[in-house]
Design an enzyme around this catalytic site. Sequence first.
Site, PDB file in Angstrom:
ATOM      1  N   ASP A 264      21.629 111.311  -6.206  1.00  0.00           N
ATOM      2  CA  ASP A 264      20.785 111.436  -7.548  1.00  0.00           C
ATOM      3  C   ASP A 264      19.451 112.014  -7.317  1.00  0.00           C
ATOM      4  O   ASP A 264      18.843 112.179  -5.741  1.00  0.00           O
ATOM      5  CB  ASP A 264      20.660 110.015  -8.080  1.00  0.00           C
ATOM      6  CG  ASP A 264      21.607 109.519  -8.547  1.00  0.00           C
ATOM      7  OD1 ASP A 264      22.951 110.061  -8.396  1.00  0.00           O
ATOM      8  OD2 ASP A 264      21.523 108.266  -9.335  1.00  0.00           O
ATOM      9  N   HIS A 406      20.284 109.346  -2.480  1.00  0.00           N
ATOM     10  CA  HIS A 406      19.657 110.314  -3.122  1.00  0.00           C
ATOM     11  C   HIS A 406      19.264 111.564  -2.149  1.00  0.00           C
ATOM     12  O   HIS A 406      19.061 111.520  -0.897  1.00  0.00           O
ATOM     13  CB  HIS A 406      18.053 109.740  -3.490  1.00  0.00           C
ATOM     14  CG  HIS A 406      18.142 108.717  -4.283  1.00  0.00           C
ATOM     15  ND1 HIS A 406      18.433 107.251  -4.140  1.00  0.00           N
ATOM     16  CD2 HIS A 406      18.214 108.530  -5.823  1.00  0.00           C
ATOM     17  CE1 HIS A 406      18.585 106.532  -5.018  1.00  0.00           C
ATOM     18  NE2 HIS A 406      18.190 107.343  -5.936  1.00  0.00           N
TER      19      HIS A 406
END
Length: 453
Positions: A264, A406
């Site tokens: 993400d 991430h």
Amino acid sequence: MKRKMKLNKKGKVLIIILIIIIFLILFAIFKRNNNLWNNQIIKTDKYNLSIYYEKTNIKLLDDQIKEYILSQKKEFIDTANKNNTDNMYDFIYESQVKEYNDIFFIHSVLYKYLGGVHYEREDKSFVYDSINKKFLTINDFINGEDEMLKLSLIAKHKIYGYSDINKIEIDKDNMNIGTLPSLENYEHFYFSDSGITIIFVPMQILSWSEGEIKIDIPYEEINSLLKDKYKNINYTDNVPTKIEPIVRNIEKYKNKKLIAFTFDDGPNNNTTKILLDGLEEYDAKVTFFVLGSRVSYNEEILKRAYKEGNEIGSHTYSHRNLLKLSDEELKSEINNTNKSIKNILGINPKLIRPPYGNINTHIKQLTMMHTICWDIDSNDWRYKDRYKIMNEIVKHAHDGAIVLVHDIYKESVLGSLLAMKELKKEGYEFVTISEMIKLKNIVLDYDTTYYGF
Ligand code: ZN
């Protein structure tokens, strides 16, 4: 003698003229009746009948409809004449003719009252291509089976939206059966400048008293499902040269333990690059949920990620909590991200990961994307340490897992690669969300939030 002959001759001529006149009158009556098949009202002591169809003056089409109307009419009159009750029987035929790009869409409704509690209704549609002189079905417009399935999912979603607005409770079984991708379920439809309209007749999904449902699907949503010649070109203009990604053969992963790594908040030219460089060693493909606001500054790495067979989904434009946004703000968060991605990759993302996992039914109805959350949180932003991140992932690993990481932190990327190294030894394979669902025979819908498979 001669005189008499003359008179006879005159008489003969008169008789011939008379015969011609009678014939002409009979012909006119016949012609008039014949022309009235599409527009007539009959009242008797047993029944009322009214028929209204606006002719297209395309013989083949009008003939088909005439045949249908006349056979229905005959059957009704035969039944009505046997009616010995005081009930007046009734027959009402109405139709709507729409034309779009030389295709005629005729939807007719026949209401019959033959005693009993209520009218019977029969819907009949004719779709006719006046250039190629061919009758068409929905299959002639939709590209293939997969696309038909997608159409049925969109339809379902729209119907739920309709029931929401109108506060109608929908029976799940009726919904599932009534929207299955079959010819019968999608018999009544028409195209217009704005897209396709589909009519679901009473008893298909809703009860008799709740009536029909009409849903509109704009080209924005249906264009990619249509055969080329029916696509609305206004929506395919401006598409950049499509990047052809590597599509790998996933057969060999069948019956293997699978994990979908998802990254993400990217893309990021530096850290995402480290990840992409490392994936090959583990034969891994992953899914990126990118932020619209970061896409244009990191265009090259996004292209590379996609081209190498990784999947690209949306993580919205600016990472706001969707639950706190107005509909206008929501739409711009979604549309701006999708536009940014389309401008670079030429594709519309199908998956969305809502920031913080925050989403509700209303938002899902607005986005019309598949909601993907996670069941393994690497807590990478907290640990900021590759070994801790690796441990967190390996400890919770299981078949069908979705891992959240991430790719904007170097330690997160390195931790993920270390985890892959360990998990590979345990027999895991690393796939995108789309590969995962294919391998597990799952079809995503728009209502579910997926945490794993
Ligand atoms: Zn995020």
